[in-house]
Scaffold this active site. Structure first.
Site, PDB file in Angstrom:
ATOM      1  N   ASP A 170      40.237  43.396  39.609  1.00 51.09           N
ATOM      2  CA  ASP A 170      40.324  42.638  38.363  1.00 51.09           C
ATOM      3  C   ASP A 170      41.566  41.749  38.433  1.00 51.09           C
ATOM      4  O   ASP A 170      42.694  42.232  38.349  1.00 51.09           O
ATOM      5  CB  ASP A 170      40.428  43.625  37.192  1.00 51.09           C
ATOM      6  N   HIS A 171      41.345  40.444  38.589  1.00 51.33           N
ATOM      7  CA  HIS A 171      42.471  39.535  38.804  1.00 51.33           C
ATOM      8  C   HIS A 171      43.329  39.358  37.551  1.00 51.33           C
ATOM      9  O   HIS A 171      44.386  38.768  37.582  1.00 51.33           O
ATOM     10  CB  HIS A 171      41.950  38.179  39.291  1.00 51.33           C
ATOM     11  N   ARG A 172      42.854  39.906  36.415  1.00 50.55           N
ATOM     12  CA  ARG A 172      43.689  39.838  35.215  1.00 50.55           C
ATOM     13  C   ARG A 172      44.856  40.812  35.351  1.00 50.55           C
ATOM     14  O   ARG A 172      45.924  40.610  34.794  1.00 50.55           O
ATOM     15  CB  ARG A 172      42.870  40.204  33.972  1.00 50.55           C
ATOM     16  N   PRO A 199      37.172  39.167  35.803  1.00 55.39           N
ATOM     17  CA  PRO A 199      37.312  38.067  36.773  1.00 55.39           C
ATOM     18  C   PRO A 199      37.659  38.684  38.130  1.00 55.39           C
ATOM     19  O   PRO A 199      38.773  39.133  38.344  1.00 55.39           O
ATOM     20  CB  PRO A 199      38.486  37.251  36.226  1.00 55.39           C
ATOM     21  N   CYS A 227      45.691  42.547  38.592  1.00 54.54           N
ATOM     22  CA  CYS A 227      46.304  42.556  39.916  1.00 54.54           C
ATOM     23  C   CYS A 227      46.203  41.159  40.523  1.00 54.54           C
ATOM     24  O   CYS A 227      45.313  40.387  40.168  1.00 54.54           O
ATOM     25  CB  CYS A 227      45.572  43.511  40.847  1.00 54.54           C
TER      26      CYS A 227
END
Lengths: 434, 383
Positions: free
Chosen positions: A404-406, A228, A408
């Protein structure tokens, strides 16, 4: 209606048979149970009796052919189907790829390997499962080529983008890896999207997605489907750095290195990574862990005439500007020449992509799977900037980060990017910090 | 303390009544009526022709791999004919003739080898166990049924079969020992076709006969010409009579030859010589039995031809019925595989059944007949 006869499993788990003799000709009237072929499997030589009474319409195999189970061998006209369309036995054991096109269109043998959505266990042996775990491959994503769609070890290796035993082999050159073998169409995603028949609107050409192009497609699909991704932008005022760079450029060139902005970016990025370690990590989906890497191997995207390649500069934190400039120069040249060693294409922890030399005012880069983030550099240019209440002409470098928003969050990404920008804005700080 | 020979109670005899030249030993010839003889011949031919037809069905992909029975008709038919209908028949997998005689419809056999568990369901009123593929395991079932008959004081006899290969397995020895110790009314018939797939008998055992193993278990043993249907009948009839009278089990070894590969995926040319196969083809039980019937005036050439035609029609009709059933939604329903293992399905199997049902529904492959049945198999009251 023509009746097709497909090669059945003549033994227990027979995959193929060699045609030793074709006992009938096109146009022959045949009786049920009359011998029509003699074939040899890896177990025995057997005669195949005719399943129906009728006239031989087409014979699609010839003496010497090796035929896979499920292949249409012969068709009959004017016959009543004595055999059901689906043989009663072993139907379930038949793999989907054994479905063949109707004989009317024999020129293409497209092999739509069925994908699995999340449901049910993926058929694979324990050894294959282990291999998949070791290679970090999600089995559900891998198109299976075994019987009944079973995922084989080779499928996992192919999906992971490396051939059997790839890592153990001596370094290979990219040029040597270009395959000259015939192309077998195969999907690049687990669930290929349906396309319209483009031929309806005009002539089309189908170009096989080969080697590097295919690898890029696979890895981008992996990035897109797993990560994501969020992007953030900033600008660095590199007027000072630019004057320094221009001043020392010739001197560095003498030592075999080109003092590019990327060289400074390498250093700045490592400094930022040390401060924000989550950007130097990977998410292990199978265990639910963040894998923090205590080494700083930075990939640098290189455009080649065959496509994008990302060689990796190892241990950037341990190397000086001069060494980095020289290594980057040599590595980029080798990559463009297709001569970069395989081991220099692995083990990256973060990637920099610099499209500046080509152009562009900004970009949204794709995270290089399985890394956590990527830094994008667009073209630096002299811009009118307000400084201390007055308009000044400054060198401005547009920066972007995708992450990667998972792992950071956006605030950290903005800080990370600002930190990189500040180090590029103040070369002295860069020297102090790294 | 002298050293002296121990006298064992049994001697092993070899019995042959109708030799390969169709010469009959008048003294030993069993008293069978013309109808009896015709019936025996009929089922032997039905099994032979059915076996040949099944090979074609397998080669055409219409059924799966199966073990052929051509050559084993006399051992099966001769012995099974000594049974009463209420007795128990526990076959291995080459008792095609005997099963047909016992009342298994031809198409059931096709279903079995076509991979449908329905082919293993004995017809109503037939005291048979299904075909048993794991070699030798059925001997224990037979011994158990025999012991049960003793406990229940029923005068029923159990007839069971195994191959020479099975006689090298533990199950064989356990079954014979139990049957003997408990005096169970079991007749053990060995289809000795001299090869355990590709391993010849001489590589399986060092003794002269399989029949002599009976001595170790304290039961009578006899070796019989297994291509002689009359001798097989006579030997079995004697054993059945003894068992029914409370005399305990018997071991009968029928020496025969499989005229085909072990199964459809075997190539016997790799381990048997052409010459040996030809020799045994001349000893075929059907050839000598047909000559015997002709000599006796029971069945002449014309009558035989007519019978063969009838049988071919019968097989044709059975293939048709089989293929209709094999395509029926009922039989293609994979959920049925849970239905035959237990009288009361245990909860974990119920769960598996529901899981498969959900899976099929998701795939859009749930048979319409199942769609309505909500949780029919779960939540059952358990006693």
């Amino acid at each position: 209606m023509a009746i097709e006869f497909k090669l059945p499993d003549l033994g227990e788990g027979i995959h193929e048979a060699e045609i030793l003799e074709v006992k009938v000709k096109v146009g022959d009237q045949v009786k049920e149970d009359q011998p029509i072929f003699e074939v040899e499997t890896d177990k025995a030589v057997v005669e195949i009796p005719c399943p129906v009474a009728g006239r031989v319409e087409q014979i699609l195999v010839k003496k010497g052919d090796t035929v896979k189970v499920g292949t249409v061998m012969i068709t009959f006209a004017g016959a009543a189907p004595a055999a059901p369309e689906k043989p009663a036995a072993a139907e379930a054991a038949r793999a989907p790829e054994e479905k063949r096109p109707a004989p009317a269109a024999p020129e293409r043998q497209a092999v739509p390997v069925q994908a699995r959505a999340g449901e049910g266990p993926v058929p694979a042996t324990p050894a294959t499962r282990r291999l998949a775990r070791e290679l970090g491959v999600d089995l559900r994503q891998v198109p299976g080529s075994g019987p009944a769609g079973r995922v084989l070890a080779d499928d996992v290796r192919a999906f992971a983008g490396r051939g059997a035993g790839g890592r153990e082999e001596a370094p290979r050159r990219f040029a040597e890896r270009e395959p000259a073998e015939p192309f077998t169409p195969q999907p690049i995603t687990a669930e290929p999207a349906e396309l319209p028949r483009f031929e309806r609107w005009g002539q089309v050409e189908r170009v096989p997605l080969r080697s590097l192009r295919r690898k890029i497609a696979l890895s981008m699909t992996q990035s897109w489907t797993h990560i994501p991704r969020v992007s953030s932008f900033d600008e660095a005022d590199i007027t000072l750095l630019e004057s320094l760079r221009q001043k020392h450029e010739t001197q560095f060139l003498k030592n075999g290195g080109k003092l590019t902005l990327t060289v400074f970016a390498l250093k700045a990025v490592v400094a930022a990574l040390q401060q924000f370690p989550q950007f130097n990590s990977s998410l292990d989906e199978s265990t639910g862990e963040i894998v923090l890497k205590h080494y700083y191997n930075i990939g640098v995207a290189v455009a080649t005439n065959r496509g994008l390649i990302v060689p990796v500069v190892k241990d950037v934190n341990k190397k000086g500007i001069g060494a980095l400039a020289a290594e980057l120069q040599e590595m980029a040249q080798k990559t463009r020449d297709g001569k970069v060693e395989l081991e220099r294409l692995q083990g990256g922890t973060f990637t920099i992509t610099n499209i500046g030399p080509i152009g562009g005012t900004g970009m949204v880069p794709m995270v290089n799977f399985p890394e956590a983030a990527i830094l994008g550099m667009a073209r630096s240019a002299q811009k009118p900037v307000v400084r201390n209440g007055a308009i000044e002409v400054r060198w401005i470098l547009p920066l972007a980060i995708s992450f990667d928003h998972r792992i950071c969050d956006g605030a950290e990404a903005a800080r990370f990017l600002r930190h990189v920008a500040e180090l590029l804005e103040d070369p002295l700080q860069l020297l102090v910090e790294v | 303390m002298p050293k002296k020979p121990i006298k064992l109670p049994e001697n092993i005899e070899y019995l042959s009544i109708l030799d390969e030249n169709a010469k009959v030993d008048k003294e030993l010839e069993p008293k069978l009526s013309a109808d009896d003889l015709k019936t025996m011949y009929r089922y032997m031919v039905l099994a032979r022709r059915g076996d040949e037809r099944m090979l074609n069905l397998q080669r055409q992909g219409r059924i799966g791999t199966f073990p052929q029975s051509s050559g084993h008709e006399a051992v099966s038919m001769g012995s099974v004919y000594a049974l009463e209908k209420s007795d128990w028949h526990v076959p291995a997998y080459r008792e095609f003739a005997g099963m047909l005689y016992r009342g298994w419809p031809l198409e059931t056999m096709f279903l079995y080898w076509g991979g449908f568990e329905e082919g293993a369901v004995p017809p109503e009123g037939v005291n048979d166990l299904p075909i048993c593929v794991p070699v030798g395991s059925q001997l224990l079932h037979a011994a158990g049924i025999g012991m049960a008959m003793r406990f229940k004081e029923e005068k029923k006899v159990v007839l069971t079969y195994f191959g020479d290969g099975s006689s090298s397995e533990g199950d064989f020895h356990e079954a014979l020992n139990f049957a003997s110790v408990f005096n169970a009314p079991v007749v053990f018939v060995c289809q000795n076709n001299q090869y355990a797939i590709s391993v010849p008998l001489a590589r399986q055992m060092k003794c002269e006969t399989i029949a002599q193993r009976a001595v170790s278990y304290g039961m009578p043993g006899v070796k019989v010409d297994g291509n002689d249907v009359l001798a097989m009948y006579a030997a079995t009839a004697a054993a059945v009579e003894r068992a029914r009278a409370g005399g305990g089990p018997t071991l009968i070894e029928g020496l025969t030859y499989r005229m085909t590969p072990h199964t459809t995926s075997d190539d016997p040319k790799r381990y048997r010589s052409e010459e040996e196969m030809k020799q045994w083809a001349n000893k075929d039980s059907l050839i000598r039995f047909a000559r015997y019937l002709e000599d006796k005036g029971v069945l002449d050439g014309d009558a035989r031809k007519k019978l063969h035609e009838e049988i071919d029609e019968e097989i044709k009709a059975a293939v048709k019925r089989f293929e209709e059933q094999a395509q029926s939604e009922e039989l293609l329903n994979p959920l049925r595989m849970f239905d035959y293992l237990y009288a009361d399905t245990p909860p974990d199997l119920d769960e598996q059944r529901e899981e498969l049902k959900r899976f099929l529904a998701k795939k859009g492959k749930l048979p319409a007949s199942e769609a309505g049945k909500e949780q029919a198999h779960t939540g059952r009251e358990r006693g």
